[in-house]
Motif scaffolding. Structure first.
Motif, PDB file in Angstrom:
ATOM      1  N   SER A 128     -34.262  -3.130  25.683  1.00  0.00           N
ATOM      2  CA  SER A 128     -34.987  -1.938  26.127  1.00  0.00           C
ATOM      3  C   SER A 128     -35.317  -0.993  24.977  1.00  0.00           C
ATOM      4  O   SER A 128     -36.008   0.009  25.176  1.00  0.00           O
ATOM      5  N   ARG A 174     -33.058   0.702  23.173  1.00  0.00           N
ATOM      6  CA  ARG A 174     -32.061   1.769  22.973  1.00  0.00           C
ATOM      7  C   ARG A 174     -31.014   1.384  21.928  1.00  0.00           C
ATOM      8  O   ARG A 174     -30.388   2.254  21.326  1.00  0.00           O
ATOM      9  N   ASP A 176     -34.732   6.025  23.263  1.00  0.00           N
ATOM     10  CA  ASP A 176     -35.640   5.059  23.862  1.00  0.00           C
ATOM     11  C   ASP A 176     -36.401   4.349  22.741  1.00  0.00           C
ATOM     12  O   ASP A 176     -36.234   4.651  21.551  1.00  0.00           O
TER      13      ASP A 176
END
Length: 416
Positions: free
Chosen positions: A334, A336, A392
């Motif tokens: 993702s 992260r 993020d």
């Protein structure tokens, strides 16, 4: 959960109908948990469908297998119970049969391969099963169980290819459709086919009939290949070990041809993401097989859009270290978590200047690895791998762009 299975064919003329499953529900009532079927608001928003979850991971042994095992035990006569039962299993069937057999005073023997992890042996013994370790593979353990069945006069309880077992598993479907009326589609994991045979029988007895979609791991498409008439290889290290079945049941494949509308395949990345999503969103732990239904939605979103969908979270027995790896890998996918490989000149202050960029972009450094010797760079060159944590993907890419703007060579160390 279970080791990959290759079970001998067991031709059967047995049948399964709604009356069998309703009788099983009455038989096992009060002895297994009537697990909740709950609406997931967040998953419904994510997938553009109305998603309902059946939490079979909340059973005492953390899997639906208790239902079929108990139904089979209760249908045995007194002599069979006194002599005892036997099964070949390294997972949830072993625990379900052992737990309910012991509770009913029925001696239970479980044959497992010698390669079975100690934790699975201990879990089965902790609920009353006598474990016999035999063979290096599941096939060898299964053959030994059938040998002991004959020699000792025990009753073999098959993990899936048995109408009494499938009827017990079908009670999951009865509860789902009672608790969430109007479900249009049920998405059910398939290993040997016992669970979907039972649920599918219930679904097709409704007015109007409910659509039934099966899910298999792409590494073990045994039932998919059989139904589609394709010869497909089965093998590999799948997260969904509970449905890693090389040869589907003879009885169950007959039922599946009648009651299942389609079978979908999911890859390992989707299974990992589904396990992670269920923990993050629903705060519930599922094993790979238990997450297969959600993995199907991740893989085939358009197939379920706008529908009222029921997913069976069929089990929650996952090794904690494996779960930790799955969660960390999902964070990496993702954006992260990341490992950035940066080429520097080996001189004082070089690493400090890089650290300043991390600080300015508020990206947290977790680990730093220097490589001076085993590299094809010049002697004064230095490769640094930096594991880091960002808010993020956008924040992480901002850091990478800034480092490259300052002349650094930066690459991502990707997951396989």
């Amino acid at each position: 959960m279970n080791a990959p299975h290759t079970l001998a064919a067991q031709p059967s003329t047995a049948t399964l109908d709604l009356a069998d499953i309703r009788a099983a529900a009455q038989r096992i009532e009060g002895a297994v948990m009537r697990t909740p079927t709950l609406h997931s608001r967040t998953l419904s928003q994510i997938f553009g469908a109305e998603i309902w979850l059946k939490f079979e991971n909340l059973q005492f042994t953390a899997a639906y297998k208790e239902r079929g095992a108990l139904n089979a035990l209760l249908l045995m006569d007194k002599a069979q119970r006194e002599r005892g039962v036997i099964a070949a299993s390294a997972g949830n069937h072993a625990q379900g049969l052992s737990y309910h057999g012991t509770r009913l005073g029925v001696p239970v023997t479980i044959v497992m391969p010698r390669t079975t992890p100690t934790v699975k042996v201990m879990q089965t013994e902790s609920v009353g099963g006598k474990v016999v370790l035999e063979g290096e593979t599941f096939d060898e353990a299964y053959a030994h169980a059938r040998k002991l069945e004959s020699e000792l006069g025990l009753t073999f309880v098959h993990p899936f290819d048995d109408p009494h077992v499938a009827a017990g598993q079908g009670t999951v479907g009865l509860e789902m459709l009672a608790d969430a009326p109007g479900l249009e589609t049920l998405v059910v994991p398939i290993g040997g086919g016992g669970l979907i045979s039972g649920i599918g029988t219930v679904a097709k007895a409704q007015t109007p009939p409910v659509e039934v979609i099966g899910v298999q791991a792409r590494l073990y498409p045994s039932m998919y290949g059989h139904i589609k008439g394709e010869a497909m290889p089965c093998g590999g290290d799948t997260l969904a070990e509970g449905i890693a079945v090389k040869e589907p049941g003879q009885f169950t494949r007959q039922i599946i041809r009648r009651v299942v509308d389609d079978i979908l395949l999911v890859d390992e990345a989707a299974l990992e993401e589904a396990v992670s999503l269920l923990l993050q969103i629903e705060k519930t732990v599922v094993e790979g097989a238990g997450a297969a239904g959600l993995a199907a939605l991740l893989t085939h979103r358009e197939r379920f859009a706008g529908r009222k969908v029921g997913l069976v979270l069929c089990g929650g027995n996952i090794d904690t270290r494996l779960l930790a790896n799955v969660l960390l890998r999902d964070l990496a996918r993702s954006g992260r978590l990341a490992r950035l490989r940066i080429t520097l000149q080996d001189r004082p202050g070089a690493l400090y200047k890089v650290m300043k960029e991390f600080d300015e972009h508020s990206v947290n450094i977790l680990e730093i690895y220097h490589q001076r010797i085993f590299t094809n760079l010049p002697a004064k060159g230095l490769v640094t791998d930096i594991e880091c944590e960002a808010r993020d993907r956008h924040q992480l890419e901002g850091l990478v762009d800034a480092l490259r703007a300052r002349g650094y060579s930066v690459s991502h160390v990707e997951l396989n």
